[in-house]
Design an enzyme around this catalytic site. Sequence first.
Site, PDB file in Angstrom:
ATOM      1  N   GLN A   1       1.986  -5.909  -3.266  1.00 13.54           N
ATOM      2  CA  GLN A   1       2.505  -6.037  -1.899  1.00 13.54           C
ATOM      3  C   GLN A   1       3.826  -5.266  -1.756  1.00 13.54           C
ATOM      4  OE1 GLN A   1       1.484  -9.403  -3.444  1.00 13.54           O
ATOM      5  NE2 GLN A   1      -0.478  -8.533  -2.904  1.00 13.54           N
TER       6      GLN A   1
ATOM      7  N   GLY B   1      -4.537  -4.181  -3.789  1.00  6.26           N
ATOM      8  CA  GLY B   1      -5.529  -3.132  -4.040  1.00  6.26           C
ATOM      9  C   GLY B   1      -4.763  -1.900  -4.442  1.00  6.26           C
ATOM     10  N   HIS B   2      -4.789  -1.568  -5.717  1.00  4.78           N
ATOM     11  CA  HIS B   2      -4.001  -0.439  -6.227  1.00  4.78           C
ATOM     12  C   HIS B   2      -4.958   0.685  -6.635  1.00  4.78           C
ATOM     13  CE1 HIS B   2      -0.354  -3.220  -7.231  1.00  4.78           C
ATOM     14  NE2 HIS B   2      -0.722  -3.263  -5.969  1.00  4.78           N
TER      15      HIS B   2
ATOM     16  N   LYS C   1       1.925   2.131  -5.121  1.00  2.09           N
ATOM     17  CA  LYS C   1       2.452   1.537  -6.367  1.00  2.09           C
ATOM     18  C   LYS C   1       1.507   1.790  -7.538  1.00  2.09           C
ATOM     19  CE  LYS C   1       2.421  -2.408  -4.321  1.00  2.09           C
ATOM     20  NZ  LYS C   1       2.121  -2.012  -2.937  1.00  2.09           N
TER      21      LYS C   1
ATOM     22  N   ASP D   1       0.810  -1.227   0.000  1.00  3.32           N
ATOM     23  CA  ASP D   1       0.000   0.000   0.000  1.00  3.32           C
ATOM     24  C   ASP D   1       0.838   1.269   0.000  1.00  3.32           C
ATOM     25  OD1 ASP D   1      -2.308  -1.586   0.095  1.00  3.32           O
ATOM     26  OD2 ASP D   1      -2.237  -1.676   2.285  1.00  3.32           O
TER      27      ASP D   1
END
Length: 423
Positions: free
Chosen positions: A222, A40-41, A16, A13
């Site tokens: 990650q 989750g991007h 990225k 988080d």
Amino acid sequence: MSRLVVVGVQWGDEGKGKMTDYLAQNSDVVVRYQGGNNAGHTITFKGQKYALQSIPSGIFNPTIKNVMANGMVINPKAVLEELRRLNDMGITDYRLFISDRASVVMPYHLALDGAYEGIKGSNMIGTTKKGIGPAYADKYNRIGIRIGDLLDRDYFALRLREALTVKNMELRMLGLDTFDFEPLFEEFIGYGQSLSSYICDTSVLLNDEVKNDSKILFEGAQGVMLCVEHGTYPFVTSSSPASVGVPIGTGIPPKYIDRALGICKAYNTRVGAGAFPTELDGDLADYIRNRGREFGTVTGRPRRVGFLDTVALRYACHISGIDSLAIMLFDVLSGVGELKICTHYELDGKRIDFVPSTVNAYSRCKPIYTDMPVWTEDISSCRTFDELPANAKAYLKKIEELTATPIDYVSVGPDRVQTIAVK
Ligand code: GDP
Ligand code: IMO
Ligand code: MG
């Protein structure tokens, strides 16, 4: 420099998605090489916010090839739902390629992920419960299903029967519901058909792009501290987000990886369990959590927050061969009452400069800090390094000094335009 890896150098988080989308504007190809929809991007531009999980962050630009490579674990149902959500938001013109060798996350992986966490009780990892660990375990146990298998009824039938023999035994032992062959088989044959136009040998595609000297961005999911090899094991994910994960996860030889950009928050966060030496609580933690909207994209969980830890950061930079850094969420620190950077740890009375291999020792590490001067100015509209307040510049300089790594980008807000290119 044609081939750049975007690597999270903390516990995930870091931003990225934002940096991949920003850099993708000058790229031909964006590749996810590990992980799955545990990621989750978040990407924000033109007033719209998008949350991607399995789909690469170049999906918004119709000229970019987006590759989900062999190192990923892919839940086909979730991918189809993600594509539907993008479609509903007007993203209909895109180029997507899914590796025929990527692993499939099956429903029994989700059931087992939850069950293992339950068995661990207070020692649970705090996984995203997306079946990631069990899917990777089956891949290495050679009873995994691969995306290409879904395109061949006879072969998939063989693979699924073999997998179900083992998995149903395991599920039964754990007191969980077992899976019948027929409905599962038809369901996944259906997903294969729906995704068939995207499925191909992505290593051939990518090596052709290398030959053409295309600009390729490898989008890590990650972060290095969650790496199954080098992270805070066992409180990690089940893949290697480090740049070392790129060759194995894509089929591109290591010699073709030119550079690694470390994506790093201006402070630290962590979701899920595991040691976190610089963790804060109370008002200071709340201030950072609320300003940084530090709540998980995938699970909605409040993220644990702490001061920037450069012991872990130096370690992550070494592991991933980081050439330069992007410092993210820098705007969040404006107005913070107290600011420190962790330079070393104290472990059992000794000052150390490494990350111990066991969580047992790591949880005994106490941070040694250097105090940093604070600033109160809102920096979210700064677009050059020179516009930043003196104390903010000093903070960035200190990070460069402590990591011996130059900062190439500073992010001062979630939007694509809220990005300072330092050079
Ligand atoms: P990722 O998993 O590394 O892509 O990061 P996430 O998207 O899970 O979390 C990063 C969060 O910070 C997202 O909500 C982003 O929109 C947001 N974000 C990224 N860069 C900045 C920044 O510079 N400032 C602020 N305030 N938010 C940012
Ligand atoms: P992005 O790409 C932050 C964490 C989970 C848990 C551990 C194992 O958005 O940075 P898993 O479901 O992978 O077996 O969970 O890893 N985790 C993440 N934390 N960001 C992520 O992805 C994460 N993906 C997994 O919280 O502690
Ligand atoms: Mg995330």
